[in-house]
Design a protein around this motif. Structure first.
Motif, mmCIF file in Angstrom:
data_model
loop_
_atom_site.group_PDB
_atom_site.id
_atom_site.type_symbol
_atom_site.label_atom_id
_atom_site.label_comp_id
_atom_site.label_asym_id
_atom_site.label_seq_id
_atom_site.Cartn_x
_atom_site.Cartn_y
_atom_site.Cartn_z
ATOM 1 N N MET A 1 -8.637 110.416 47.795
ATOM 2 C CA MET A 1 -8.149 109.991 49.063
ATOM 3 C C MET A 1 -6.708 109.538 48.965
ATOM 4 O O MET A 1 -6.260 109.112 47.912
ATOM 5 C CB MET A 1 -8.965 108.810 49.545
ATOM 6 N N ALA A 2 -6.022 109.625 50.097
ATOM 7 C CA ALA A 2 -4.616 109.233 50.122
ATOM 8 C C ALA A 2 -4.496 107.734 50.247
ATOM 9 O O ALA A 2 -5.269 107.085 50.939
ATOM 10 C CB ALA A 2 -3.922 109.914 51.282
ATOM 11 N N ASP A 3 -3.516 107.221 49.539
ATOM 12 C CA ASP A 3 -3.255 105.792 49.642
ATOM 13 C C ASP A 3 -2.225 105.565 50.756
ATOM 14 O O ASP A 3 -1.194 106.223 50.812
ATOM 15 C CB ASP A 3 -2.685 105.261 48.328
ATOM 16 N N TYR A 4 -2.523 104.669 51.628
ATOM 17 C CA TYR A 4 -1.617 104.328 52.726
ATOM 18 C C TYR A 4 -0.970 102.992 52.429
ATOM 19 O O TYR A 4 -1.640 102.064 51.972
ATOM 20 C CB TYR A 4 -2.368 104.251 54.062
ATOM 21 N N GLN A 5 0.329 102.935 52.680
ATOM 22 C CA GLN A 5 1.009 101.657 52.516
ATOM 23 C C GLN A 5 1.033 100.953 53.862
ATOM 24 O O GLN A 5 1.332 101.557 54.880
ATOM 25 C CB GLN A 5 2.439 101.860 52.035
ATOM 26 N N GLU A 6 0.750 99.719 53.814
ATOM 27 C CA GLU A 6 0.798 98.964 55.053
ATOM 28 C C GLU A 6 2.219 98.481 55.288
ATOM 29 O O GLU A 6 2.899 98.032 54.383
ATOM 30 C CB GLU A 6 -0.158 97.773 54.967
ATOM 31 N N ARG A 7 2.622 98.588 56.506
ATOM 32 C CA ARG A 7 3.954 98.122 56.890
ATOM 33 C C ARG A 7 3.870 96.649 57.254
ATOM 34 O O ARG A 7 2.843 96.183 57.750
ATOM 35 C CB ARG A 7 4.471 98.905 58.087
#
Length: 80
Positions: free
Chosen positions: A1-7
């Protein structure tokens, strides 16, 4: 799965506006152009006025000469 960075929740963008002074140069140039145009218009009008005055003077002198010639002709015709 892709890792999402939180803003981060809140971001601040700083925009700096710097004037280069081009507006001042443009305004100064416009003032110079208007001044030169006004000078030429005034000079042109003065020349036209002088020309009209000269023509009117010549017409007046011609009318006077014609009046004198008419008087001379009337006097000559009366004496005959």
């Amino acid at each position: 799965m892709a890792d999402y960075q939180e803003r981060p929740a809140a971001t601040t963008t700083v925009i700096e506006k710097r004037g280069g002074g081009g507006t001042m140069v443009a305004v100064l140039l416009l003032v110079v152009v208007v001044a030169i145009a006004a000078f030429f218009l005034i000079t042109s009008q003065t020349q036209k006025d002088s020309a009209v005055e000269g023509a009117a003077s010549q017409v007046g002198q011609a009318a006077s000469d014609i009046g004198d010639a008419a008087k001379d002709a009337a006097g000559a015709a009366k004496n005959q």
